[in-house]
Design a protein around this motif. Structure first.
Motif: not given
Length: 90
Positions: A64-74, A2-11
């Motif tokens: 939310t803490t490592l894979l993305s930059n919460p200032v500029i990404e969701d 099994p895999r967990i998919i994480v998608d991150v986009m610019p705000k």
């Protein structure tokens, strides 16, 4: 496995120069059906064993803490995918 998919986009309010460059390239290549492109990131976290709610919560926390930059990404998706074949058209 099994895999967990994480998608991150610019705000939405953040400029996306890579997306803009891709949109321009698509137009130059004759792909005129697209009005805009936003480029994001996708992570595939492979899990050894069963995916529990605790593991999913760890993935959400990492997103939310490592894979993305919460200032500029969701973080737009954290989802369990049980099928081992992941790719286009899933």
């Amino acid at each position: 496995m099994p895999r967990i998919i994480v998608d991150v986009m610019p705000k939405p309010e953040i400029l996306d120069p890579q997306g803009k460059a891709i949109a321009g390239a698509l137009q130059r290549l004759g792909q005129t059906g697209f009005s805009a492109v936003r480029q994001g990131k996708r992570f595939e976290l492979t899990v050894d064993g069963e995916v529990t709610e605790e593991i999913l919560e760890q993935a959400r926390h990492a997103a939310t803490t490592l894979l993305s930059n919460p200032v500029i990404e969701d973080v737009t998706r954290v989802e369990l995918v049980k099928d081992a074949t992941i790719g286009v058209g899933e």
